[in-house]
Scaffold this motif. Structure first.
Motif, mmCIF file in Angstrom:
data_model
loop_
_atom_site.group_PDB
_atom_site.id
_atom_site.type_symbol
_atom_site.label_atom_id
_atom_site.label_comp_id
_atom_site.label_asym_id
_atom_site.label_seq_id
_atom_site.Cartn_x
_atom_site.Cartn_y
_atom_site.Cartn_z
ATOM 1 N N ASP A 97 49.442 24.385 33.917
ATOM 2 C CA ASP A 97 50.379 25.504 33.938
ATOM 3 C C ASP A 97 49.650 26.762 33.488
ATOM 4 O OD1 ASP A 97 52.715 26.867 34.234
ATOM 5 O OD2 ASP A 97 53.699 26.056 32.447
ATOM 6 N N THR A 98 48.692 27.213 34.329
ATOM 7 C CA THR A 98 47.880 28.366 33.978
ATOM 8 C C THR A 98 47.221 28.915 35.242
ATOM 9 O OG1 THR A 98 46.193 29.172 32.421
ATOM 10 C CG2 THR A 98 45.750 27.072 33.520
ATOM 11 N N TYR A 99 46.471 29.992 35.082
ATOM 12 C CA TYR A 99 45.649 30.540 36.162
ATOM 13 C C TYR A 99 44.201 30.101 35.970
ATOM 14 C CZ TYR A 99 48.981 33.809 38.319
ATOM 15 O OH TYR A 99 50.027 34.371 39.008
ATOM 16 N N VAL A 100 43.503 29.935 37.080
ATOM 17 C CA VAL A 100 42.070 29.640 37.069
ATOM 18 C C VAL A 100 41.363 30.825 37.718
ATOM 19 C CG1 VAL A 100 40.260 28.053 37.766
ATOM 20 C CG2 VAL A 100 42.556 27.177 37.236
ATOM 21 N N LEU A 101 40.389 31.397 36.994
ATOM 22 C CA LEU A 101 39.707 32.603 37.460
ATOM 23 C C LEU A 101 38.365 32.253 38.082
ATOM 24 C CD1 LEU A 101 39.646 35.785 37.482
ATOM 25 C CD2 LEU A 101 38.299 35.594 35.390
ATOM 26 N N PHE A 102 38.170 32.706 39.315
ATOM 27 C CA PHE A 102 36.902 32.582 40.024
ATOM 28 C C PHE A 102 36.249 33.961 40.017
ATOM 29 C CE2 PHE A 102 39.600 29.262 41.519
ATOM 30 C CZ PHE A 102 38.811 28.228 41.981
ATOM 31 N N GLY A 103 35.018 34.052 39.501
ATOM 32 C CA GLY A 103 34.323 35.330 39.529
ATOM 33 C C GLY A 103 33.897 35.791 38.156
ATOM 34 N N ARG A 104 33.388 37.045 38.093
ATOM 35 C CA ARG A 104 32.715 37.539 36.912
ATOM 36 C C ARG A 104 33.579 38.437 36.028
ATOM 37 N NH1 ARG A 104 27.322 37.273 36.616
ATOM 38 N NH2 ARG A 104 27.304 39.188 35.388
ATOM 39 N N ALA A 105 34.850 38.571 36.312
ATOM 40 C CA ALA A 105 35.691 39.438 35.484
ATOM 41 C C ALA A 105 35.479 39.092 34.013
ATOM 42 C CB ALA A 105 37.155 39.276 35.865
ATOM 43 N N ASP A 106 35.196 40.107 33.212
ATOM 44 C CA ASP A 106 34.807 39.875 31.825
ATOM 45 C C ASP A 106 36.012 39.573 30.944
ATOM 46 O OD1 ASP A 106 32.109 40.235 32.253
ATOM 47 O OD2 ASP A 106 32.212 42.409 31.932
ATOM 48 N N MET A 107 35.799 38.679 29.992
ATOM 49 C CA MET A 107 36.798 38.342 28.996
ATOM 50 C C MET A 107 36.445 39.055 27.698
ATOM 51 S SD MET A 107 38.042 34.536 27.807
ATOM 52 C CE MET A 107 36.438 34.059 27.155
ATOM 53 N N VAL A 108 37.371 39.851 27.179
ATOM 54 C CA VAL A 108 37.160 40.599 25.937
ATOM 55 C C VAL A 108 38.107 40.036 24.880
ATOM 56 C CG1 VAL A 108 37.230 42.858 24.831
ATOM 57 C CG2 VAL A 108 36.476 42.657 27.218
ATOM 58 N N GLU A 109 37.561 39.618 23.759
ATOM 59 C CA GLU A 109 38.356 38.977 22.711
ATOM 60 C C GLU A 109 38.520 39.894 21.517
ATOM 61 O OE1 GLU A 109 37.725 34.747 21.993
ATOM 62 O OE2 GLU A 109 36.002 34.830 23.349
ATOM 63 N N SER A 110 39.719 39.843 20.945
ATOM 64 C CA SER A 110 39.993 40.506 19.668
ATOM 65 C C SER A 110 40.778 39.539 18.801
ATOM 66 C CB SER A 110 40.784 41.801 19.888
ATOM 67 O OG SER A 110 42.104 41.511 20.305
ATOM 68 N N ALA A 111 41.124 39.979 17.600
ATOM 69 C CA ALA A 111 41.829 39.089 16.683
ATOM 70 C C ALA A 111 43.200 38.690 17.211
ATOM 71 C CB ALA A 111 41.969 39.759 15.314
ATOM 72 N N ARG A 112 43.826 39.544 18.035
ATOM 73 C CA ARG A 112 45.196 39.288 18.482
ATOM 74 C C ARG A 112 45.336 39.058 19.973
ATOM 75 N NH1 ARG A 112 49.283 40.862 15.310
ATOM 76 N NH2 ARG A 112 50.431 39.518 16.748
ATOM 77 N N LEU A 113 44.333 39.424 20.748
ATOM 78 C CA LEU A 113 44.436 39.350 22.205
ATOM 79 C C LEU A 113 43.125 38.892 22.818
ATOM 80 C CD1 LEU A 113 46.123 42.758 23.169
ATOM 81 C CD2 LEU A 113 47.204 40.521 23.287
ATOM 82 N N VAL A 114 43.236 38.248 23.975
ATOM 83 C CA VAL A 114 42.103 38.041 24.862
ATOM 84 C C VAL A 114 42.488 38.700 26.180
ATOM 85 C CG1 VAL A 114 40.643 36.385 26.066
ATOM 86 C CG2 VAL A 114 41.510 35.861 23.759
ATOM 87 N N THR A 115 41.666 39.624 26.674
ATOM 88 C CA THR A 115 41.996 40.319 27.914
ATOM 89 C C THR A 115 40.937 40.062 28.979
ATOM 90 O OG1 THR A 115 40.924 42.349 27.141
ATOM 91 C CG2 THR A 115 43.301 42.150 26.772
ATOM 92 N N VAL A 116 41.423 39.903 30.199
ATOM 93 C CA VAL A 116 40.565 39.822 31.375
ATOM 94 C C VAL A 116 41.085 40.900 32.313
ATOM 95 C CG1 VAL A 116 39.706 38.410 33.264
ATOM 96 C CG2 VAL A 116 40.237 37.349 31.054
ATOM 97 N N ALA A 117 40.370 42.016 32.408
ATOM 98 C CA ALA A 117 40.886 43.192 33.107
ATOM 99 C C ALA A 117 40.019 43.562 34.295
ATOM 100 C CB ALA A 117 40.982 44.376 32.152
#
Length: 476
Positions: free
Chosen positions: A198-218
């Motif tokens: 029950d999630t998305y699977v990402l194909f490719g190089r989109a960067d994942m940026v982590e912080s204490a409260r969020l993880v973003t893939v933009a």
């Protein structure tokens, strides 16, 4: 899930690790049991394939996730998928896309499908996310299938599968990218294998940026102000919800953000929520710059989607026809959170839009709105019902919507289901007025020739402040 359409100059739509990291295979273990179908999803450059190994002979296999495209109400899969195996046909039967054997016999055990993923706004379902750098995120559930005895049997399957006796087991799905690892639940993996992921699977190089409260893939081309809203507002609104409702499904969500470009005359936002994950799709010239209106709408959008970690993930509705509980409830959660954090936010105007839309759409049963393609009825009438419950709570205890909602969530944490009867029983208890329930049930189950009169009666008896403007109720 939150798809919204709002009129603007042309169209204003709110439809709510790196590849170099160590890669390994992730497999979700399931107890030994009956056999199940298997499918391998592979990207090889611009070529995408889904190769099925079916576990039994059946003349028809139906796809669980068979939503229609929001704008056209056409099946998205028939436009994006092409069966490569001779003698197998992909078509629509009732509410479902199906594979059938052209000769009426059993579908071959091995079926190969080529597809071209395309980002579409789907009706109350998860769509593909396409990024401008070529990355693509696929919702895992779109590949799952179940067997049926005939095309006629497929046409008779209800749109809501809750409580429907299905044959067979959910499929094991494997995701692979010839170019490198995929991103699966926050990890870069050589391949991912799961059942009912029950999630998305990402194909490719989109960067994942982590912080204490969020993880973003933009998306790298996403207007920068949108990321700023997320970084600033998403943790704050989550703190409000946690303080008022207790723990939600996650306290550190991943947010995927895609950008479909500055389409002239359009302002579009689309979103949905899965466990630990919010996905958002932005499009249009109206999204490029952060006007005061856009800032307010984007915060509301984040507030609505974040609300689903409580109302939608911590507890869910029992039947799809009860989506008004989670969608309308999330609307009012977001409105109250923004009202508390932004003194310039016009909560009354947003609530009036909910009232107006419910009046317009509840001429037909709200519980049947999805079948009509009128998903907005679940949001609008659900928010109206939540507003009535809030007024009853205020009259009884001086409380608000969160005070009405928290006991319902707490009582349902163990089984994770908030039923319609539980919601309405709570309204009976706090209001002491069974006519409120009866008015809501009329709009839910039968609709009305005069929804405005029923809503006005609900407001009168619960204590919502309003006045009459012609035949229409207007909030004070």
């Amino acid at each position: 899930m939150r798809p919204v359409l709002i009129a603007a100059a042309a169209a204003f739509v709110i439809v709510a690790g790196s590849p170099e990291a160590s890669a390994r295979q992730a497999t979700e273990e399931r107890p030994a049991g009956p056999s199940r179908p298997a499918v391998t999803v592979t990207r090889d450059g611009d070529t995408w394939t889904a190769d099925y190994t079916l576990d039994r002979d059946a003349p028809v296999w139906a796809f669980f996730r068979s939503a229609l495209i929001q704008e056209s109400r056409r099946p998205w899969r028939l436009e994006q998928w092409r069966v490569m195996t001779p003698g197998v046909v992909l078509e629509r039967a009732g509410h479902y896309d199906i594979l059938r054997a052209a000769d009426g016999g059993a579908v071959p055990r091995d079926v190969s499908i080529a597809f071209t993923p395309r980002s579409e706004n789907l009706e109350a379902d998860y769509g593909v996310l396409a990024f401008t750098d070529g990355s693509v995120a696929l919702p895992g559930g779109q590949f799952d299938v179940f067997p049926l005895t005939s095309v006629e049997a497929a046409a008779a399957v209800p749109q809501d599968l809750n409580g429907y006796a299905l044959q067979g087991e959910p499929a094991t799905v494997t995701w692979r990218d010839r170019a490198g690892p995929v991103l699966f639940r926050g990890e870069r993996l050589a391949e991912a294998v799961a059942v009912e992921a029950d999630t998305y699977v990402l194909f490719g190089r989109a960067d994942m940026v982590e912080s204490a409260r969020l993880v973003t893939v933009a998306d790298p081309a996403l207007p920068g102000w949108i990321g700023g809203v997320l970084r600033d507002f998403a943790p704050r609104v989550a703190d409000v919800y946690a303080a008022r409702l207790g723990a939600g499904q996650t306290d550190r969500p991943t947010i995927m953000l895609s950008w479909a470009g500055p389409t002239p005359g359009m302002t579009s936002m689309g979103g949905s929520v899965m466990p630990g994950l919010i996905v958002m799709r932005f499009e249009g010239s109206g999204v490029v710059e952060p006007s005061a209106r856009m800032l307010a709408v984007s915060r509301w959008f984040v507030g609505h989607e974040s609300a689903h970690f409580w109302l939608g993930q911590t507890v869910r509705y029992e039947r799809a026809r009860d989506a008004w509980i989670t969608e309308g409830g999330a609307d009012l959660m977001a409105i109250r959170a923004l009202e508390a954090s932004d003194p310039d936010y016009d909560a009354r105007a947003e609530l009036q839009r909910e009232v107006d839309d419910c009046v317009r759409l509840a001429v037909a049963p709200v519980t049947e709105a999805a079948g009509r393609g009128e998903h907005r009825a679940n949001y609008a009438c659900g928010a109206v019902f939540a507003l009535v419950a809030e007024a009853a709570q205020r009259r009884a205890t001086g409380g608000d919507w969160f005070d009405f909602l928290r006991p319902l969530i707490d009582a349902s944490r163990e089984d994770g289901v908030l039923t319609r009867d539980e919601w309405l029983d709570a309204l009976d208890a706090v209001s002491g007025d069974a006519t409120l329930r009866r008015g809501m049930e009329t709009l839910l189950d039968r609709g009305s020739d005069d929804p405005a009169a029923i809503i006005a009666g609900l407001f009168d008896r619960s204590g919502v402040a309003w006045h009459r403007d012609g035949d229409q109720p207007r909030l004070d």
